[in-house]
Design a protein around this motif. Structure first.
Motif, PDB file in Angstrom:
ATOM      1  N   PRO A 160       0.874  -1.117  -0.003  1.00 58.96           N
ATOM      2  CA  PRO A 160       0.053  -0.085   0.070  1.00 58.96           C
ATOM      3  C   PRO A 160       0.932   1.254  -0.050  1.00 58.96           C
ATOM      4  CG  PRO A 160      -0.575  -1.593   1.773  1.00 58.96           C
ATOM      5  CD  PRO A 160       0.575  -2.124   1.314  1.00 58.96           C
ATOM      6  N   PHE A 162       0.114   5.545  -0.067  1.00 60.47           N
ATOM      7  CA  PHE A 162      -0.985   6.580  -0.220  1.00 60.47           C
ATOM      8  C   PHE A 162      -0.468   7.940   0.410  1.00 60.47           C
ATOM      9  CE2 PHE A 162      -1.660   3.770   3.500  1.00 60.47           C
ATOM     10  CZ  PHE A 162      -1.919   4.589   4.312  1.00 60.47           C
ATOM     11  N   ASP A 168      -5.910   5.610   3.353  1.00 64.45           N
ATOM     12  CA  ASP A 168      -6.339   4.300   3.125  1.00 64.45           C
ATOM     13  C   ASP A 168      -6.722   3.514   4.500  1.00 64.45           C
ATOM     14  OD1 ASP A 168      -7.213   1.749   2.158  1.00 64.45           O
ATOM     15  OD2 ASP A 168      -5.269   1.424   1.060  1.00 64.45           O
ATOM     16  N   THR A 171      -6.372  -0.440   4.929  1.00 71.54           N
ATOM     17  CA  THR A 171      -4.696  -0.934   4.971  1.00 71.54           C
ATOM     18  C   THR A 171      -4.702  -0.845   6.769  1.00 71.54           C
ATOM     19  OG1 THR A 171      -3.895  -0.168   3.193  1.00 71.54           O
ATOM     20  CG2 THR A 171      -2.205  -0.613   4.971  1.00 71.54           C
TER      21      THR A 171
END
Length: 495
Positions: A160, A162, A168, A171
């Motif tokens: 991940p 971001f 996010d 996550t």
């Protein structure tokens, strides 16, 4: 008996449903202007307080002053409001002032063009639909376009990745190896929230921030009751906050050495909490305090001192599928990367293309740097009024105060337009140039001109963000519209 001509009330489009757009709408409605629509690209109101949902998100201006003067909230939970509570306050304002019918969500603007033959603004949305209005008011803010770091290989990272402004929440970072790029205002808040949950945290710092203690605590129930029972006390409390904050303006704009008191306090806090000599060496800035945004936190330094937090000051060379590599060749294996790299604050109204008289775009008018008369109007763009425009940001007080000054000014402009039906107001170039020169001259001796690189400066190194003085001086400058500052244009007639 001569019949009076009907009063023309301009139709109005407002872009953005954050504090600026909502406050402007309430001001218009209270003055009898009901022919307005608020265009919002997202599916809810709130602006930056809708978008920034990262752990620990909160305001660094006191709750009672980070709210509209005409809509006090007596039951703030803390001295400094949390993201969710601020967003709830904004939704409350929408309900109370019945703004729902005026809101149009999922309406992202691609282009706005001024039609000289009709004195109308035509706005084109990204879905191709169009709307027209006499007046266009932009309330897009300065902190709405995330700034992504320019690092090779970001698209190759396997885990991940971001931006903090687009957190996010799907996550799960618990017991993960996490990299955080950036140590600005957002990271100051979410890093302490993550530090005790993750297995390891590699914090990549380009430059240190000056961090002061945050005088925050929950309000006691009796305090909230007192605010509710005695509105004058709530008012006085807000008034005291204003003058306490306002007193700092001189230090930022003229007497920079006064800020050294705060620098000593920040150093003391760092030495108190950070015991690792290597971290301590890099956590205290080498630039003058105030040159960049001063941050406030009570848990930043304790988080930095944690053994599972690594402070990395080497420049990032690239990102690989399994980690981050610095220019010295050191590889940091990580499972997730969070970019706390702030916003493209000096790219006002981006990515909307705005075209004014003669086909000139705002980007062309601002090729040498953003500039606006009183931060609100730009020559060549009639009946376009900006909220939170160039050089109206603050480092010492609440932007809500500045916005309310702008609400009054724009309302006065609309009252002027009522007197000249069919006309459009275009600020005179000489008045805009004179104002811009005054602003830039006022910034010359400010702490923001002391040599550091910050988001206050545009690509040309020009400060297009901050106001160079007191907020009450801005309130005075925008107390009314002087029609002599404007040309009033009529369709088909030269200026």
């Amino acid at each position: 008996m001569t019949q009076r001509a009907p009063t023309h009330r301009p139709s109005i489009l407002i872009i953005g449903a954050g504090f600026g757009g909502l406050g402007m709408a309430i001001t218009l409605k209270s003055a009898g202007f009901n022919g307005f629509t608020i265009l919002e690209k997202a599916g809810d109101v709130g602006g930056t307080w809708r978008d920034n949902t990262y752990p620990g998100a909160a305001c660094d201006v006191q709750s009672h002053f980070y709210s509209y003067s005409f809509e006090p909230k007596h039951d703030w939970s803390r001295k400094f409001g949390l993201q969710e509570e601020i967003l709830g306050y904004m939704r409350h304002c929408v309900r109370k002032y019945q703004l729902g019918p005026h809101l149009r969500f999922h309406s992202e603007i691609a282009e706005a063009r001024f039609d000289e033959t009709e004195n109308q603004w035509t706005v084109t949305l990204t879905d191709g639909s169009q709307l027209s209005a006499d007046v266009l008011i932009t309330a897009t803010g300065q902190l709405n376009q995330p700034a992504w770091p320019k690092v090779d290989g970001m698209e190759r990272f396997a885990g991940p990745l971001f931006h903090s402004a687009r957190w996010d929440h799907s996550t799960d970072l618990r017991n993960k190896r996490v990299a955080v790029i950036g140590t600005g205002a957002s990271a100051i808040q979410f890093v302490p929230e993550l530090a005790d949950q993750v297995r390891s945290l590699a914090l990549f710092q380009r430059s240190a921030a000056w961090v002061l203690p945050k005088p925050d605590r929950p309000f006691r129930r009796w305090e909230q009751t007192l605010f509710q029972a005695l509105p004058w006390w709530d008012r006085l409390y807000r008034y005291l906050i204003y003058w306490k904050n306002e007193s700092r303006a001189l230090a930022f704009t003229r007497f920079n050495r006064l800020l050294e008191v705060f620098a000593r306090q920040a150093r003391k806090e760092a030495h108190r909490h950070v015991t690792d000599p290597a971290k301590l060496q890099h956590i205290i800035p080498d630039y003058r305090i105030g040159c960049k945004r001063i941050l406030i936190s009570n848990d930043w330094y304790p988080a930095i001192n944690r053994p599972n937090v690594s402070l990395v000051t080497e420049t990032i060379d690239r990102i690989e599928p399994d980690g981050v590599v610095t220019q010295t060749g050191r590889h940091y294996p990580v499972d997730a990367i969070i970019c706390g790299t702030g916003f493209r604050a000096s790219e006002f109204l981006s990515p909307i293309q705005i075209t004014g008289r003669g086909g000139q775009t705002l980007n062309e008018a601002w090729k040498d740097g953003a500039s606006a008369f009183k931060g609100i109007a730009v020559n060549g763009f009639p009946n376009l009024f900006m909220l939170y425009g160039p050089n109206t940001n603050l480092a010492h007080n609440s932007i809500i105060f500045m916005l309310e000054s702008q609400f009054r000014y724009v309302l006065d402009a609309l009252q002027a337009l009522k007197k000249y039906p069919g006309s459009a107001m275009d600020v005179r170039q000489d008045r805009q140039d004179r104002f811009a020169a005054w602003v830039q001259d006022g910034l010359q001796d400010s702490v923001w001109a002391s040599g550091c690189t910050s988001w206050y400066l545009d690509a040309n190194g020009r400060n297009t963000i901050n106001w160079p003085g007191f907020t009450f001086s801005y309130r005075f400058a925008t107390r009314r519209v002087d029609t002599a500052d404007y040309h009033f244009l009529y369709p088909g007639k030269p200026a």
